[in-house]
Design an enzyme around this catalytic site. Structure first.
Site, PDB file in Angstrom:
ATOM      1  N   LYS B  98       0.809  -1.227   0.000  1.00 26.97           N
ATOM      2  CA  LYS B  98       0.000   0.000   0.000  1.00 26.97           C
ATOM      3  C   LYS B  98       0.841   1.276   0.000  1.00 26.97           C
ATOM      4  CE  LYS B  98      -4.272  -1.648   0.206  1.00 26.97           C
ATOM      5  NZ  LYS B  98      -5.166  -1.467  -0.967  1.00 26.97           N
ATOM      6  N   GLU B 120      -9.715   6.447   2.867  1.00 28.31           N
ATOM      7  CA  GLU B 120     -10.609   5.435   3.420  1.00 28.31           C
ATOM      8  C   GLU B 120      -9.754   4.234   3.796  1.00 28.31           C
ATOM      9  OE1 GLU B 120      -9.875   5.554   0.252  1.00 28.31           O
ATOM     10  OE2 GLU B 120      -9.367   3.446  -0.059  1.00 28.31           O
ATOM     11  N   SER B 386       1.707  -9.679  -0.982  1.00 28.32           N
ATOM     12  CA  SER B 386       1.385  -8.252  -0.871  1.00 28.32           C
ATOM     13  C   SER B 386       1.571  -7.681   0.521  1.00 28.32           C
ATOM     14  CB  SER B 386      -0.048  -8.013  -1.345  1.00 28.32           C
ATOM     15  OG  SER B 386      -0.942  -8.826  -0.617  1.00 28.32           O
TER      16      SER B 386
END
Lengths: 255, 401
Positions: B98, B120, B386
């Site tokens: 991220k 968000e 990830s």
């Protein structure tokens, strides 16, 4: 002639347009609310087609939408409820809603049903102008539906002109860059409304968002053809046990 | 690295109108038009500026710790009889891919002169990555998070607060990720001038899906170089990644979409089973619709209300999918598989025991499908790992038999 155009021809000023979510407070209240609004002296009604994720609306209208969906409201039910309502209701009625439920219903089918029951216009806040111009304009026009666009204080003059040229019925001026039901000082917006007025658009202008009582309605009317009240009305009837009476007193409190 | 690479000749990247095939676009209310239009006009220009790229690369290197290793997983390879490499996004600062995107977007926000950042978050990973870069750049940070998720993800809420962010509960609708996204969009509507909205995945109105994919494209850029060094070829036979909104998959696929010899495998969350009523496998359960201003595949009722998905992994618990992925699915360019909650838990345990790596539950979905691919011994397989599993420990402990 479209009822919206007729209205502005007969009464160019102080138009009171009231929004209510369809199927609210109870599923079968939709047409009763419209009739009561007509009897109380409102000029136009905007019926909200409830959506689970109404991005452009604040908490009051979202809550009414959630409740209406739980009540069983959906587009097909709304059209059933509106069948024959034109026998009793003469004021212009606009459907407001988000694109996804309309897409699922089928855009052409939706337009056809609107024309059948006697809907005069549509507000689809998440239908972009370009998309409308290149995809849907002929369809909406074929069924006599005016698509009403929003403009905000941040909308450039060039874009307002473009929106005005594509719009029919009226231009919906959002009184502040905000979701519905937000409290902003009206005075701050006067510069913007005056700017809009000075542009001498081909369409009438109604001011929406933040209009909740006589004072805010009067202020809105000084620089436009009228105003739209949504959240304040929804709040006024959410717990109503006597719709007829409560709607009457709400409208009397405005005009 | 070229995050502003020209993709106009590609069949799979965004076109000049903001669409991937029939998916994408910007179905935004007029109130958002100035913000989204400003981004649309400027994002490629800013991203192609050498000064921007230098700053982005420097931070990725010194702050995030890139390049992330491409690790040859020997024991996993022996088990599945192929050459399996793990792209170690779990080793990034903040523990997942991220941060690649939040670093990029915060630099972009600064160049746009924005003073206030909103985001968000579902599980809190993107919220933490955003709070982190806001602390780094000294910008105000407001993170919207469903009130249900705030209850479920207390450690990440604490991390965000420690990093100086304000966490605002989203109490509308189902009180989870989609509602947090709605609230963030509403905040942006109400603050149209000074605020930048850092969306955490390849979703939302154009240009977000393309912009986020470009910031994440560093993943496949590195995979190419690392594979070349390790195997003599840039191209693997398979790239496997989990897909919720789809940002790590978009990054892992980015430079391979137009190389037909590389098989792309996207793994969605089947939840308790695709047809159980508790699933988030959007490609299987969704129809064309509009969510968060993007036309894409969407889980919805027959009258077009968006439904609440289910996955054990909060990061895959989204009723839509990025428009790029909808296009990869529709064209058949990527193979879409799905993994249940239980399969993913099993895969997480397997990786922990075979390789000493505890993966995030999201990443475990990708690992869970190794057993279903017709792998050959000489196949080179890259799995995008990830994120790391620290945030999922509570879930893992609960399922520890």
């Amino acid at each position: 002639m479209n009822r919206i155009d007729q209205l502005f021809r007969n009464k160019p000023q102080r138009i009171l347009n009231i929004y209510c979510t369809a199927g609210f407070p109870a599923l079968n209240d939709t047409v009763s609310v419209v009739e009561a609004l007509q009897q109380s002296g409102a000029d136009m009604v905007e019926l909200g087609m409830p959506f689970s994720d109404p991005l452009a609306d604040g908490p009051v209208i979202q809550d009414s939408s959630t409740r209406a969906i739980a009540n069983g409201m959906r587009i097909s039910v709304l059209f059933d409820q509106l069948k024959g309502f034109r026998d009793r209701v003469s004021l212009p009625v606009i459907l407001m809603g988000y694109m996804n439920p309309v897409l699922q219903f089928g855009v052409e089918n939706f337009c056809k049903k609107c024309a059948e029951v006697g809907i005069d216009g549509l507000i689809l806040p998440d239908l972009p102008m370009d998309e409308y111009e290149h995809e849907y304009k002929p369809l909406f026009e074929q069924y006599g539906l005016h698509l009403i666009f929003l403009v905000t204080p941040e909308t450039s003059e060039a874009r307002i002109r473009k929106i005005d040229s594509l719009s029919k019925g009226f231009v919906y001026a959002v009184s502040s860059s905000s979701t519905t039901g937000k409290d902003k000082v009206m005075a701050d917006q006067q510069v913007y409304f005056a700017r809009l007025k000075a542009m001498e658009l081909k369409n009438p202008v109604l001011i929406g968002f933040g209009i909740r009582d006589r004072g805010t309605f009067e202020t809105a009317c000084t620089n436009s053809n009228g105003a739209i009240i949504g959240s304040a009305f929804v709040k006024a009837i959410e717990n109503s046990t006597n719709l007829q009476h409560d709607i009457q007193s709400f409208v009397k409190g405005i005009i | 690295m070229d995050i502003a690479v020209n993709t106009s000749q590609s069949r799979y990247h965004v076109n000049e109108k903001g669409y991937y095939g029939q998916f994408g676009g910007a179905y935004i209310p007029e109130m958002l038009y100035p913000n989204v239009e400003e981004l649309r006009q400027q994002y490629l220009q800013i991203m192609s500026d050498p000064g921007f790229q230098q700053e982005f690369e420097q931070l990725l290197k010194d702050y995030v710790g890139r390049p992330s290793p491409l690790y040859f997983a020997k024991r996993l390879s022996e088990k599945y009889k192929a050459k399996i490499y793990l792209k170690r996004e779990d080793l990034n600062h903040t523990g997942a891919h991220k941060v690649n995107n939040t670093i990029g977007q915060i630099l972009l926000a600064k160049r746009l002169g924005k003073k206030r950042i909103i985001a968000e978050t579902g599980a809190g990973q993107h919220g933490v990555a955003t709070a982190t870069v806001c602390a780094l750049m000294d910008l105000e940070c407001i993170v919207y998070m469903g009130s249900v998720d705030i209850q479920r993800q207390a450690p990440n809420v604490a991390r965000m607060k420690m990093l100086g962010a304000t966490v605002v509960p989203a109490t509308s609708g189902s009180k989870t990720l989609k509602d947090a996204t709605n609230e963030a969009i509403r905040d942006w509507i109400n603050n149209p001038v000074d605020t930048h909205y850092i969306i955490g995945s390849v979703v939302g109105p154009h240009p977000y899906p393309d912009m986020v994919a470009r910031f994440q494209s560093v993943i496949s850029e590195e995979i190419k170089q690392q594979l070349l060094e390790k195997t003599g070829s840039e191209d693997p036979d398979y790239v496997i990644a989990c897909v919720g909104g789809g940002s790590n998959a978009a990054g892992a696929f980015f430079h391979f979409t137009d190389r037909g010899n590389v098989k792309l495998v996207a793994v969605e969350a089947a939840g308790k089973g695709v047809n159980s009523g508790y699933s988030a496998a959007t490609s299987q359960l969704g129809r064309l619709g509009i969510i968060h201003a993007s036309k894409t595949l969407l889980m919805q009722t027959d009258d077009g209300q968006i439904v609440e998905p289910h996955s054990i992994s909060a990061g895959l618990d989204y009723p839509g999918v990025g428009p790029l992925h909808a296009h990869l699915y529709e064209t058949g360019r990527a193979q879409f598989l799905n993994a249940t909650d239980d399969e993913s838990l099993a895969a997480a345990y397997e990786l922990s025991l075979l390789e000493g790596i505890i993966p995030a539950l999201e990443s475990a979905h990708a690992l869970a499908k190794l057993k279903e691919l017709p792998l050959q011994p000489d196949n080179v397989v890259v799995v995008c790992l990830s994120g790391r599993g620290d945030k999922d420990l509570e879930t893992y402990i609960k399922h520890l038999k």
